[in-house]
Design a protein around this motif. Structure first.
Motif, PDB file in Angstrom:
ATOM      1  N   TYR A   1      -9.600   9.667  -6.490  1.00  0.00           N
ATOM      2  CA  TYR A   1      -9.464   8.206  -6.594  1.00  0.00           C
ATOM      3  C   TYR A   1      -9.610   7.718  -8.030  1.00  0.00           C
ATOM      4  O   TYR A   1      -8.869   6.820  -8.462  1.00  0.00           O
ATOM      5  CB  TYR A   1     -10.508   7.526  -5.698  1.00  0.00           C
ATOM      6  N   LYS A   2     -10.522   8.285  -8.782  1.00  0.00           N
ATOM      7  CA  LYS A   2     -10.713   7.858 -10.167  1.00  0.00           C
ATOM      8  C   LYS A   2      -9.474   8.140 -11.005  1.00  0.00           C
ATOM      9  O   LYS A   2      -9.092   7.341 -11.861  1.00  0.00           O
ATOM     10  CB  LYS A   2     -11.933   8.549 -10.759  1.00  0.00           C
ATOM     11  N   ASP A   3      -8.836   9.284 -10.756  1.00  0.00           N
ATOM     12  CA  ASP A   3      -7.603   9.595 -11.475  1.00  0.00           C
ATOM     13  C   ASP A   3      -6.485   8.647 -11.068  1.00  0.00           C
ATOM     14  O   ASP A   3      -5.673   8.221 -11.908  1.00  0.00           O
ATOM     15  CB  ASP A   3      -7.178  11.034 -11.199  1.00  0.00           C
TER      16      ASP A   3
ATOM     17  N   ASN B   1     -13.214   7.012   0.298  1.00  0.00           N
ATOM     18  CA  ASN B   1     -12.103   6.856  -0.634  1.00  0.00           C
ATOM     19  C   ASN B   1     -12.216   7.765  -1.847  1.00  0.00           C
ATOM     20  O   ASN B   1     -11.635   7.475  -2.898  1.00  0.00           O
ATOM     21  CB  ASN B   1     -12.022   5.400  -1.097  1.00  0.00           C
ATOM     22  N   LEU B   2     -12.962   8.846  -1.742  1.00  0.00           N
ATOM     23  CA  LEU B   2     -13.083   9.747  -2.883  1.00  0.00           C
ATOM     24  C   LEU B   2     -11.751  10.430  -3.166  1.00  0.00           C
ATOM     25  O   LEU B   2     -11.372  10.616  -4.328  1.00  0.00           O
ATOM     26  CB  LEU B   2     -14.166  10.790  -2.614  1.00  0.00           C
ATOM     27  N   TRP B   3     -11.021  10.801  -2.127  1.00  0.00           N
ATOM     28  CA  TRP B   3      -9.703  11.396  -2.263  1.00  0.00           C
ATOM     29  C   TRP B   3      -8.695  10.535  -1.499  1.00  0.00           C
ATOM     30  O   TRP B   3      -8.981  10.033  -0.426  1.00  0.00           O
ATOM     31  CB  TRP B   3      -9.677  12.824  -1.718  1.00  0.00           C
TER      32      TRP B   3
END
Length: 376
Positions: free
Chosen positions: A54-56, A40-42
């Motif tokens: 994902y953080k954004d 789930n990083l992108w």
């Protein structure tokens, strides 16, 4: 020279392969193994195909910056974005039997519950929280679609009812974030019974004259739509949310006709008068705050004074409907309105009215009264 040449050749080989000859297997595996990238990083936007970090995405309340596509949010994230400072108090929910029917399909129902709890860190699909929204006390409930599709079961029904009763106890507005696939089939009739039970709890909120605001998120379907999700005082939907009872695919296969574009989406329902407004997630908090402040502007909102006409309290509607529309805020006391006595000359008499109209047309007037003579 041959001797020295042999030695130099060995040294060259050993210098080339010194990692394989010296470094231990554990260290060698550590140096040569590639780092794994989280899944789930992108995140890819299903509408525009845009790849978002994902953080954004999480910092933007799970809204894609370019296309404004609204991803689904968990119950905890919903409440954190609603309350002041992201702080709220989790309200405890009465416990219910986990598997009353001992249901089993491909897997045991109890095993599905354990997996859902491990994934979401929730007891069930509904999370109740109480806190402040721009300084005003609010009780809110959020459904988590990750927990077995946000389905309505005994525990979820108890949570919704407990949240509404807590709002009545504190005399605060109640906000519900609906996200569900409908009733939970593993609990059978016990799940369907939550529909009338939650409807009765909504009626209690109305009797207490407290606002009930529903935020319809993607998706809100099935028995939840057929019960408490569509009984609010104000219905707000997020852009593109699917809101229906039966899905568009089922309807299209039944009627065998092509459905219009955007059928059963939030914008379609707003155009056809099913909901009150469609609000972007970034403006949702301020909209809810403004609505709650408007409806709770009068501190005596839940204790409305009776309106009086000619000294008697006014009740609109029949005796049967008084529990819903009694403006006094207390529908338990009986109301007996006695008729005032009216004289015969004040009663409506069609013949007397006709005589007056005829006399006016003919120019007739009443004969003058005789005057008393002097000295009598």
């Amino acid at each position: 020279r041959a001797r020295f040449g042999w030695v130099s050749e060995c040294e060259e080989r050993s210098s080339v392969n010194w990692i394989n000859n010296v470094v231990r297997p554990k260290i060698r595996s550590f140096l040569t193994t590639k780092r794994e990238v989280p899944d789930n990083l992108w995140v890819k936007c299903p509408q525009s195909g845009q790849m978002v970090f994902y953080k954004d995405l999480e910092a933007n309340q799970f809204v894609v910056p370019g296309s404004n596509y609204h991803f689904r949010m968990g119950a905890d994230a919903r409440l954190k974005h609603l309350f002041d400072g992201g702080e709220y108090t989790k309200y405890p929910v009465p416990s219910v039997p986990l598997d009353p029917l001992k249901f089993r399909d491909g897997r045991r129902y109890i095993d599905r519950l354990k997996d859902a709890r491990a994934e979401t860190q929730l007891d069930d699909a509904v999370l109740i929280g109480e806190g402040t929204l721009d300084g005003q006390e609010v009780v809110a409930a959020a459904q988590d679609f990750r927990f077995m599709g946000g389905s309505l079961g005994m525990a979820a029904g108890e949570a919704v009812i407990a949240g509404m009763m807590r709002a009545i106890e504190k005399k605060t507005p109640f906000i519900l974030f609906a996200a569900s696939g409908g009733a939970r089939m593993q609990e059978g009739i016990l799940s369907l019974m939550q529909m009338p039970r939650t409807t009765i709890a909504v009626q209690r909120l109305r009797e207490a004259r407290l606002p009930y605001i529903v935020v319809l998120t993607d998706p809100t379907t099935g028995g939840v739509t057929a019960s408490y999700a569509m009984l609010g005082d104000i219905h707000i939907a997020e852009p593109g949310a699917l809101i229906c009872f039966a899905g568009p695919r089922v309807i299209q296969q039944t009627i065998r006709e092509q459905l219009p574009e955007g059928f059963q989406r939030a914008e379609y329902l707003l155009e056809h008068g099913m909901i009150d407004m469609v609000v972007h997630r970034h403006k949702l908090r301020e909209t809810l705050s403004r609505i709650c402040r408007l409806l709770m502007a009068n501190k005596a909102y839940a204790k409305a004074k009776p309106r009086a006409f000619n000294g008697y309290p006014y009740v609109n509607g029949a005796q049967v409907d008084r529990a819903i529309i009694d403006p006094r805020g207390n529908a338990e006391d009986e109301i007996v309105v006695e008729a005032e006595p009216v004289g015969e000359d004040e009663r409506f008499d069609p013949s007397r009215v006709a005589k007056r109209q005829k006399a006016k047309r003919e120019g007739e007037s009443e004969p003058p009264r005789p005057q008393a003579e002097d000295g009598i």
